[in-house]
Scaffold this motif. Structure first.
Motif, mmCIF file in Angstrom:
data_model
loop_
_atom_site.group_PDB
_atom_site.id
_atom_site.type_symbol
_atom_site.label_atom_id
_atom_site.label_comp_id
_atom_site.label_asym_id
_atom_site.label_seq_id
_atom_site.Cartn_x
_atom_site.Cartn_y
_atom_site.Cartn_z
ATOM 1 N N GLN A 1 0.820 -1.212 0.000
ATOM 2 C CA GLN A 1 0.000 0.000 0.000
ATOM 3 C C GLN A 1 0.854 1.263 0.000
ATOM 4 O O GLN A 1 0.396 2.323 -0.443
ATOM 5 C CB GLN A 1 -0.943 -0.017 1.199
ATOM 6 C CG GLN A 1 -2.035 -1.072 1.097
ATOM 7 C CD GLN A 1 -2.957 -1.077 2.300
ATOM 8 O OE1 GLN A 1 -2.766 -0.322 3.261
ATOM 9 N NE2 GLN A 1 -3.976 -1.935 2.265
ATOM 10 N N TRP B 1 3.364 1.938 -1.918
ATOM 11 C CA TRP B 1 3.556 2.370 -3.308
ATOM 12 C C TRP B 1 2.257 2.852 -3.912
ATOM 13 O O TRP B 1 2.236 3.865 -4.629
ATOM 14 C CB TRP B 1 4.117 1.212 -4.127
ATOM 15 C CG TRP B 1 5.425 0.700 -3.618
ATOM 16 C CD1 TRP B 1 5.647 -0.439 -2.901
ATOM 17 C CD2 TRP B 1 6.707 1.338 -3.756
ATOM 18 N NE1 TRP B 1 6.976 -0.557 -2.587
ATOM 19 C CE2 TRP B 1 7.656 0.508 -3.105
ATOM 20 C CE3 TRP B 1 7.131 2.505 -4.377
ATOM 21 C CZ2 TRP B 1 9.009 0.834 -3.057
ATOM 22 C CZ3 TRP B 1 8.480 2.830 -4.330
ATOM 23 C CH2 TRP B 1 9.406 1.996 -3.672
ATOM 24 N N GLU B 2 1.170 2.158 -3.644
ATOM 25 C CA GLU B 2 -0.115 2.548 -4.211
ATOM 26 C C GLU B 2 -0.548 3.922 -3.717
ATOM 27 O O GLU B 2 -1.055 4.744 -4.484
ATOM 28 C CB GLU B 2 -1.169 1.503 -3.851
ATOM 29 C CG GLU B 2 -0.887 0.129 -4.459
ATOM 30 C CD GLU B 2 -1.860 -0.933 -3.991
ATOM 31 O OE1 GLU B 2 -2.581 -0.666 -2.996
ATOM 32 O OE2 GLU B 2 -1.895 -2.015 -4.597
ATOM 33 N N ARG C 1 -5.865 6.148 -9.451
ATOM 34 C CA ARG C 1 -5.560 4.734 -9.267
ATOM 35 C C ARG C 1 -4.082 4.564 -8.968
ATOM 36 O O ARG C 1 -3.226 5.172 -9.590
ATOM 37 C CB ARG C 1 -5.911 3.952 -10.534
ATOM 38 C CG ARG C 1 -7.397 3.861 -10.829
ATOM 39 C CD ARG C 1 -7.633 3.216 -12.177
ATOM 40 N NE ARG C 1 -6.987 1.908 -12.258
ATOM 41 C CZ ARG C 1 -6.786 1.271 -13.405
ATOM 42 N NH1 ARG C 1 -7.128 1.833 -14.552
ATOM 43 N NH2 ARG C 1 -6.203 0.080 -13.404
ATOM 44 N N GLY C 2 -3.792 3.706 -8.014
ATOM 45 C CA GLY C 2 -2.415 3.412 -7.695
ATOM 46 C C GLY C 2 -2.060 2.000 -8.100
ATOM 47 O O GLY C 2 -2.890 1.232 -8.559
ATOM 48 N N GLY C 3 -0.812 1.644 -7.908
ATOM 49 C CA GLY C 3 -0.362 0.309 -8.232
ATOM 50 C C GLY C 3 1.067 0.134 -7.774
ATOM 51 O O GLY C 3 1.764 1.111 -7.487
ATOM 52 N N LEU C 4 1.520 -1.102 -7.726
ATOM 53 C CA LEU C 4 2.883 -1.365 -7.304
ATOM 54 C C LEU C 4 3.879 -0.824 -8.323
ATOM 55 O O LEU C 4 4.879 -0.209 -7.968
ATOM 56 C CB LEU C 4 3.082 -2.868 -7.113
ATOM 57 C CG LEU C 4 4.489 -3.345 -6.744
ATOM 58 C CD1 LEU C 4 4.954 -2.718 -5.423
ATOM 59 C CD2 LEU C 4 4.531 -4.865 -6.641
ATOM 60 N N CYS D 1 6.634 10.071 -6.174
ATOM 61 C CA CYS D 1 6.106 8.771 -6.593
ATOM 62 C C CYS D 1 7.148 7.806 -7.128
ATOM 63 O O CYS D 1 6.908 6.598 -7.145
ATOM 64 C CB CYS D 1 5.046 8.962 -7.676
ATOM 65 S SG CYS D 1 3.578 9.823 -7.111
#
Length: 303
Positions: free
Chosen positions: A129, A131-132, A148-151, A262
């Motif tokens: 979480q 990274w997201e 939207r997030g993601g690894l 990020c």
């Protein structure tokens, strides 16, 4: 990869309709990166086959390293004859310094491909979480930004290696920029379709062979230049890519902030926690190979 994407093939690929080829060619001429890569793959099959090669990897880019723990020829020669396409999973390398550097020599922290990440503990969930949340927090504040997030910031589906002996008989053609499709196989979508896995396509164990992707490891200035030149891309719909395109509308300062918030990880303690939880790994094989190559050149200058 054999070409740089600029020598576009005029003849349609075996599996493309004339309309599909015209669409890809027109977008490539306008600078659409994925379209250029697909045409590059099409032409590379022809050239590699004429050179009597056995296998071809799809678009190994300048910011990627192929990592294999055994001799590549031995590994490929041992692939069963009914397997025509191998998938190399990718890990995504994270810069830990904002300064410009040769990332193959200085960047060793990598987020593991989601396909091999096991989130079995509360700490592993927190690390994921982490990274997201970084992308979500920044994206929500951008004009038209993705929340939207993601690894990963870039792709997660790896890249394929295709057996050239199967390409012409089976009518291989690019299905997106990371893999090939054979005539008769199902295709999803109309823009950058993904292969529907079959018995002729297997994924390699990334501990034996993988791709290290260094998508944003140059420097903050490189990151700003990269997305300043990619504003018009339409086919790349990855959330972080769209987030960067939105940030570019606010100028170089917004992109630099996105890089810092990020992409970059300055916190060594957090890096160690990510490694301990199994979300990230340290990969020094590329760095070691660069050192060995430099040492070999030095020895070659001695009498």
């Amino acid at each position: 990869t054999v070409l740089n994407g600029r020598n576009f093939a005029d003849a349609p690929s075996t599996g493309w309709t004339p309309a599909r080829h015209a669409e890809v060619l027109a977008l490539a001429r306008r600078g659409e990166l994925i379209a250029m890569q697909m045409l590059n793959m099409q032409r590379a099959i022809e050239l590699a086959s004429d050179l009597d090669m056995d296998w071809l990897i799809s678009n190994l880019d300048i910011d990627e390293a192929l990592v294999i723990t055994k001799h590549a020829g031995s590994m490929l020669s041992g692939v069963p004859s009914d397997i025509d396409q191998l998938v190399l999973l990718n890990h995504e390398v994270v810069p830990e310094s904002p300064e410009a550097c040769d990332y193959f020599r200085c960047c060793t922290l990598a987020k593991q491909n989601p396909a091999v990440v096991c989130v079995a503990t509360a700490e592993a969930e927190r690390c994921l979480q982490f990274w997201e949340a970084r992308v979500v927090a920044v994206g929500a504040a951008l004009p038209k930004g993705s929340t939207r997030g993601g690894l990963f910031c870039a792709y997660v589906n790896g890249k394929s290696v295709v057996r050239l002996a199967a390409c012409r008989p089976k009518g291989a053609f690019p299905a997106g920029s990371h893999c090939w499709q054979f005539l008769g196989d199902a295709i999803a979508g109309s823009k950058t379709p993904e292969v529907v896995p079959g018995i002729d396509r297997v994924t390699l164990d990334p501990s034996e062979a993988c791709i290290l992707h260094y998508p944003n490891c140059g420097s903050a200035a490189d990151f700003v230049r990269k997305y300043g030149a990619r504003q018009g891309e339409q086919w790349n719909t990855l959330p972080f890519h769209r987030c960067c395109q939105s940030a570019q509308l606010d100028g170089a300062g917004a992109l630099a902030q996105l890089f810092d918030n990020c992409v970059l990880l300055r916190d060594l303690a957090e890096a160690e926690r990510q490694i301990a939880a199994g979300i990230c790994i340290r990969v020094r094989s590329v760095q070691d190979a660069c050192k060995w190559e430099e040492h070999s050149r030095f020895l070659g200058t001695m009498d």
